[in-house]
Design an enzyme around this catalytic site. Structure first.
Site, PDB file in Angstrom:
ATOM      1  N   HIS A  25       1.326   3.862   2.132  1.00  0.00           N
ATOM      2  CA  HIS A  25       1.718   4.633   3.304  1.00  0.00           C
ATOM      3  C   HIS A  25       3.234   4.821   3.224  1.00  0.00           C
ATOM      4  CE1 HIS A  25      -2.020   3.710   5.975  1.00  0.00           C
ATOM      5  NE2 HIS A  25      -2.135   4.874   5.354  1.00  0.00           N
ATOM      6  N   HIS A  29       6.819  -5.548  11.513  1.00  0.00           N
ATOM      7  CA  HIS A  29       6.100  -4.273  11.551  1.00  0.00           C
ATOM      8  C   HIS A  29       5.730  -3.873  12.988  1.00  0.00           C
ATOM      9  CE1 HIS A  29       3.214  -1.084  10.410  1.00  0.00           C
ATOM     10  NE2 HIS A  29       3.818  -1.086   9.232  1.00  0.00           N
ATOM     11  N   HIS A  38      -6.885  -2.717   5.633  1.00  0.00           N
ATOM     12  CA  HIS A  38      -6.140  -1.645   6.299  1.00  0.00           C
ATOM     13  C   HIS A  38      -6.957  -0.360   6.127  1.00  0.00           C
ATOM     14  CE1 HIS A  38      -2.657   0.106   8.086  1.00  0.00           C
ATOM     15  NE2 HIS A  38      -2.086   0.591   7.000  1.00  0.00           N
ATOM     16  N   HIS A  41       0.861  -1.193   0.000  1.00  0.00           N
ATOM     17  CA  HIS A  41       0.000   0.000   0.000  1.00  0.00           C
ATOM     18  C   HIS A  41       0.890   1.233   0.000  1.00  0.00           C
ATOM     19  CE1 HIS A  41       1.034  -0.540   4.202  1.00  0.00           C
ATOM     20  NE2 HIS A  41       0.379   0.551   4.594  1.00  0.00           N
ATOM     21  N   ASP A  49       0.245  -4.535   7.637  1.00  0.00           N
ATOM     22  CA  ASP A  49      -0.718  -3.438   7.704  1.00  0.00           C
ATOM     23  C   ASP A  49      -2.131  -3.904   7.366  1.00  0.00           C
ATOM     24  OD1 ASP A  49       1.996  -2.389   7.424  1.00  0.00           O
ATOM     25  OD2 ASP A  49       1.024  -0.445   7.594  1.00  0.00           O
ATOM     26  N   ASP A 101       5.741   4.585   5.109  1.00  0.00           N
ATOM     27  CA  ASP A 101       6.711   3.609   5.630  1.00  0.00           C
ATOM     28  C   ASP A 101       6.868   2.393   4.712  1.00  0.00           C
ATOM     29  OD1 ASP A 101       4.064   2.971   6.445  1.00  0.00           O
ATOM     30  OD2 ASP A 101       4.752   1.803   8.163  1.00  0.00           O
ATOM     31  N   HIS A 102       6.101   2.344   3.618  1.00  0.00           N
ATOM     32  CA  HIS A 102       6.224   1.223   2.682  1.00  0.00           C
ATOM     33  C   HIS A 102       6.686   1.639   1.283  1.00  0.00           C
ATOM     34  CE1 HIS A 102       4.340  -1.629   5.493  1.00  0.00           C
ATOM     35  NE2 HIS A 102       3.860  -0.495   5.975  1.00  0.00           N
TER      36      HIS A 102
HETATM   37 ZN   LIG Z   1       3.162   0.346   7.812  1.00  0.00          ZN
HETATM   38 ZN   LIG Z   2      -0.070   1.336   6.603  1.00  0.00          ZN
END
Ligand SMILES: [Zn+2]
Ligand SMILES: [Zn+2]
Length: 301
Positions: free
Chosen positions: A63, A265, A138, A61, A206, A65-66
């Site tokens: 976000h 995570h 998520h 996805h 997530d 952090d990814h």
């Molecule tokens: Zn994340």
């Molecule tokens: Zn996320």
């Protein structure tokens, strides 16, 4: 054989001792990366693996952090004078998101192919493996992935002889290819036994626990699953932010009958995930607290 490395085990932000969650898998000279947060390219360097064979990058996805580490990784791959095309796979919006990030990495010496996942699940066959993306739950559109390598049945020499199949055709048949010999079509099923168990890896992060994970992770050799919280009193928080507790992940692993599960995570506030593992193993004994650069080789039985 599939070489697997959990490059990082953190969620939300990279920490001095913990990179963000991302996975790298290598097979037959090609490498696949799933997720690329801030610092993921440093984690690859620390592991000592090469950027060069990375031909596919998947995103769960969008976000930060990814995916926020992508432009830096692309620049590094460009600086290494990569020429081979790169395939990116991700949820709807892939091209728009990546092209926005590429404002700071506009000129690359290689082309990028975009494969946007359509619908609840999609299968991609490439590089000798089968990648399946499946919807999870998520607070934005998010997918989990399974990677499978099939194994054909055992070659039956006696059957090949009985059917008078010349030896020079044994090799392609064994590889699953059909051949035509003087008008006669020889097919692999003429000489191969039933398919044997292959290799299966599942990666989900997530998300809340879902039926799609339970079904798709079924029988995995390795199931890498998010566990944002180890503290039992954070169960409500996991629901609110659409993440999982360690215990929810363990329950999924148990129900999907996987061989082994690694948690990842972790919330930045969770400094010692090992502390909760005794409780986790009461639910699923083959659970491990994932660590940065934790690796394994998955091989045919
Ligand atoms: Zn994340
Ligand atoms: Zn996320």
């Amino acid at each position: 054989m599939l070489d697997v490395c959990l490059l990082g085990s953190g969620g939300m932000m990279p920490l001095p001792y913990r990179w963000l969650t991302a996975l790298m898998a290598r097979t037959g000279g090609s490498s696949l990366l799933i997720d690329c947060g801030e610092g993921t390219q440093i984690a690859i360097k620390e592991k000592g693996w090469s950027f060069k064979p990375i031909d596919v990058i998947c995103f769960t996805h969008y976000h930060g952090d990814h995916i926020s580490g992508l432009p830096g990784l692309l620049l590094t791959m460009g600086n290494a004078d990569r020429r081979e095309p790169l395939t990116l796979i991700g949820p709807k919006g892939l091209e728009r998101v990546v092209n926005s990030l590429r404002v700071i990495a506009p000129e690359l010496p290689f082309s990028i192919y975009f494969l946007e996942i359509e619908g609840a699940q999609q299968i991609f066959e490439m590089n000798g493996y089968r990648l399946k993306a499946f919807r999870v739950n998520h607070n934005v559109l998010c997918y989990g992935y399974t990677l499978e390598i099939d194994r054909v049945g055992k070659f039956d020499v006696e059957r090949a002889r009985e059917q008078e199949i010349p030896q020079k055709y044994w090799n392609p048949l064994q590889k699953g290819e059909s051949v035509e010999v003087k008008g006669r079509i020889l097919t692999p099923d003429m000489v191969l036994g039933p398919p044997r168990k292959g290799i299966k890896l599942t990666y989900t992060t997530d998300t809340r626990p879902t039926d799609s994970i339970r079904e798709n992770a079924k029988g995995s050799d390795l199931f890498i699953c998010e566990g944002m919280y180890g503290e039992k009193d954070k169960a409500a928080k996991a629901v609110e932010y659409k993440h999982m507790t360690f215990y929810e992940a363990a329950q999924l692993a148990k129900e999907a009958q996987v061989k082994e599960m690694w948690l990842t995570h972790y919330s930045p506030s969770l400094t010692r995930p090992e502390e909760y593992m005794d409780e986790v193993r009461k639910i699923f004994p083959e659970a491990k607290a994932g660590k940065d650069r934790m690796s394994t080789e998955l091989v045919f039985e």
